[in-house]
Design a protein around this motif. Structure first.
Motif, PDB file in Angstrom:
ATOM      1  N   VAL A  58     163.941 112.858  67.581  1.00  0.00           N
ATOM      2  CA  VAL A  58     163.539 112.728  66.183  1.00  0.00           C
ATOM      3  C   VAL A  58     163.292 111.251  65.897  1.00  0.00           C
ATOM      4  O   VAL A  58     163.712 110.364  66.654  1.00  0.00           O
ATOM      5  CB  VAL A  58     164.625 113.275  65.231  1.00  0.00           C
ATOM      6  CG1 VAL A  58     164.841 114.754  65.457  1.00  0.00           C
ATOM      7  CG2 VAL A  58     165.938 112.510  65.401  1.00  0.00           C
ATOM      8  N   ASN A  59     162.611 110.986  64.806  1.00  0.00           N
ATOM      9  CA  ASN A  59     162.387 109.606  64.396  1.00  0.00           C
ATOM     10  C   ASN A  59     163.713 108.951  64.030  1.00  0.00           C
ATOM     11  O   ASN A  59     164.513 109.518  63.286  1.00  0.00           O
ATOM     12  CB  ASN A  59     161.436 109.554  63.198  1.00  0.00           C
ATOM     13  CG  ASN A  59     160.024 109.943  63.569  1.00  0.00           C
ATOM     14  OD1 ASN A  59     159.512 109.528  64.602  1.00  0.00           O
ATOM     15  ND2 ASN A  59     159.387 110.750  62.736  1.00  0.00           N
ATOM     16  N   ALA A  60     163.940 107.781  64.575  1.00  0.00           N
ATOM     17  CA  ALA A  60     165.173 107.061  64.270  1.00  0.00           C
ATOM     18  C   ALA A  60     165.133 106.563  62.832  1.00  0.00           C
ATOM     19  O   ALA A  60     164.071 106.240  62.282  1.00  0.00           O
ATOM     20  CB  ALA A  60     165.349 105.893  65.227  1.00  0.00           C
ATOM     21  N   LYS A  61     166.311 106.508  62.221  1.00  0.00           N
ATOM     22  CA  LYS A  61     166.438 106.000  60.866  1.00  0.00           C
ATOM     23  C   LYS A  61     167.565 104.979  60.822  1.00  0.00           C
ATOM     24  O   LYS A  61     168.521 105.064  61.595  1.00  0.00           O
ATOM     25  CB  LYS A  61     166.737 107.139  59.887  1.00  0.00           C
ATOM     26  CG  LYS A  61     165.628 108.167  59.784  1.00  0.00           C
ATOM     27  CD  LYS A  61     165.994 109.263  58.803  1.00  0.00           C
ATOM     28  CE  LYS A  61     164.884 110.313  58.705  1.00  0.00           C
ATOM     29  NZ  LYS A  61     165.236 111.403  57.762  1.00  0.00           N
ATOM     30  N   ARG A  62     167.436 104.057  59.922  1.00  0.00           N
ATOM     31  CA  ARG A  62     168.479 103.040  59.783  1.00  0.00           C
ATOM     32  C   ARG A  62     169.808 103.702  59.418  1.00  0.00           C
ATOM     33  O   ARG A  62     169.833 104.647  58.617  1.00  0.00           O
ATOM     34  CB  ARG A  62     168.091 102.014  58.721  1.00  0.00           C
ATOM     35  CG  ARG A  62     169.079 100.859  58.594  1.00  0.00           C
ATOM     36  CD  ARG A  62     168.571  99.789  57.677  1.00  0.00           C
ATOM     37  NE  ARG A  62     169.545  98.717  57.560  1.00  0.00           N
ATOM     38  CZ  ARG A  62     169.357  97.602  56.872  1.00  0.00           C
ATOM     39  NH1 ARG A  62     168.206  97.415  56.227  1.00  0.00           N
ATOM     40  NH2 ARG A  62     170.286  96.681  56.817  1.00  0.00           N
ATOM     41  N   ASP A  63     170.881 103.217  60.011  1.00  0.00           N
ATOM     42  CA  ASP A  63     172.251 103.724  59.829  1.00  0.00           C
ATOM     43  C   ASP A  63     172.466 105.095  60.473  1.00  0.00           C
ATOM     44  O   ASP A  63     173.521 105.706  60.248  1.00  0.00           O
ATOM     45  CB  ASP A  63     172.638 103.781  58.346  1.00  0.00           C
ATOM     46  CG  ASP A  63     172.718 102.398  57.716  1.00  0.00           C
ATOM     47  OD1 ASP A  63     173.093 101.451  58.439  1.00  0.00           O
ATOM     48  OD2 ASP A  63     172.420 102.258  56.524  1.00  0.00           O
ATOM     49  N   MET A  64     171.511 105.579  61.251  1.00  0.00           N
ATOM     50  CA  MET A  64     171.727 106.828  61.977  1.00  0.00           C
ATOM     51  C   MET A  64     172.860 106.647  62.975  1.00  0.00           C
ATOM     52  O   MET A  64     172.897 105.677  63.726  1.00  0.00           O
ATOM     53  CB  MET A  64     170.445 107.240  62.710  1.00  0.00           C
ATOM     54  CG  MET A  64     170.592 108.499  63.572  1.00  0.00           C
ATOM     55  SD  MET A  64     169.083 108.855  64.532  1.00  0.00           S
ATOM     56  CE  MET A  64     168.003 109.431  63.217  1.00  0.00           C
ATOM     57  N   GLU A  65     173.805 107.580  62.993  1.00  0.00           N
ATOM     58  CA  GLU A  65     174.941 107.490  63.899  1.00  0.00           C
ATOM     59  C   GLU A  65     174.543 107.907  65.308  1.00  0.00           C
ATOM     60  O   GLU A  65     173.729 108.816  65.495  1.00  0.00           O
ATOM     61  CB  GLU A  65     176.095 108.357  63.388  1.00  0.00           C
ATOM     62  CG  GLU A  65     176.698 107.851  62.084  1.00  0.00           C
ATOM     63  CD  GLU A  65     177.904 108.671  61.654  1.00  0.00           C
ATOM     64  OE1 GLU A  65     177.947 109.884  61.955  1.00  0.00           O
ATOM     65  OE2 GLU A  65     178.814 108.091  61.031  1.00  0.00           O
TER      66      GLU A  65
END
Length: 245
Positions: free
Chosen positions: A66-73
């Motif tokens: 999936v597309n990475a997102k900021r603060d993704m664990e």
């Protein structure tokens, strides 16, 4: 005679009417359900400098990246991939951090092992911490201890894999070789596949060091500096630390 038969019949009837003991099936002990192992996130996406950046999670039921997102664990066994100009920074809860770019593919492994299969990577441990960390590739492993290391796997593998110390001591272990190669600040080796001779350590001179420190890949291309940037700005090639000449 009739009276005796009648009394006997009534006695039998009364006995038949008494409640009979009911057999109870044996109790079956079932095993208690096993507790679900609680796996905690060990890192997060701290920033996405340029897209695209993808994450293939080992923790969710999602089979595709999936597309990475900021603060993704992030968890052990997760994979992070960048494409084209994509660049991202990942920070661990224990003080380890890294940046990747240049069509990079990296997997987080247990015990602070980072498995890089392609692309460029800069890795650090926050100043003051001693967290054993390894950058593993198919061509060698770089062990860092409170230092900053750079590893690059080019698209044309015949150009050789680059191991470089931005600051501090980086120990490189090569396959099928018992002797480790120690790199100090500003030193590098190029590991070429199927080479019959061990790589030679090259130390940048002061002019080369100043130039690369201003334009270093992944070092200067983010909006915020890495935690060890102030050390890199003051240290010179050949030093193991700022306290050691």
């Amino acid at each position: 005679m009739k009276t005796s038969l009648l009394v006997a019949f009534l006695a039998i009837a009364l006995i038949g009417c008494e409640p009979q003991p009911v057999s109870t099936p044996p109790t079956v002990m079932s095993a208690a359900p096993k507790p679900i192992k609680s796996e905690k996130a060990i890192a997060k996406i701290a920033s996405i400098e340029e897209k695209p950046v993808f994450v293939l999670s080992s923790h969710s039921n999602q089979p595709d990246e999936v597309n990475a997102k900021r603060d993704m664990e992030l968890y052990v066994d997760d994979k992070i991939r960048t494409h084209g100009r994509g660049k991202t920074q990942v920070e661990f809860n224990n003080g380890v951090g890294f940046r990747i770019g240049g069509d990079a593919v990296l997997q987080i492994q247990p015990q602070n092992r980072l498995y890089l299969t392609s692309g460029k990577m800069i890795t650090w441990v926050k100043p003051g911490l001693k967290v054993p960390t390894e950058i593993t590739t198919a061509f060698g492993t770089a062990a860092i201890r409170g230092t900053t290391a750079y590893v690059e796997i080019p698209k044309d593998i015949n150009q050789g894999v680059r191991f470089f110390s931005w600051e501090g001591t980086v120990v490189v272990k090569l396959p099928n070789q018992s002797k480790e190669i120690v790199l100090l600040t500003g030193e590098e080796i190029i590991v070429k596949p199927n080479s019959s001779t061990p790589p030679v350590v090259h130390r940048l001179d002061l002019k080369e060091w100043k130039e690369i420190s201003k334009t270093g890949i992944l070092l200067r291309s983010f909006k915020t500096p890495i935690p060890t940037q102030s050390i890199i700005d003051r240290i010179v090639p050949g030093q193991a630390s700022l306290d050691q000449l």
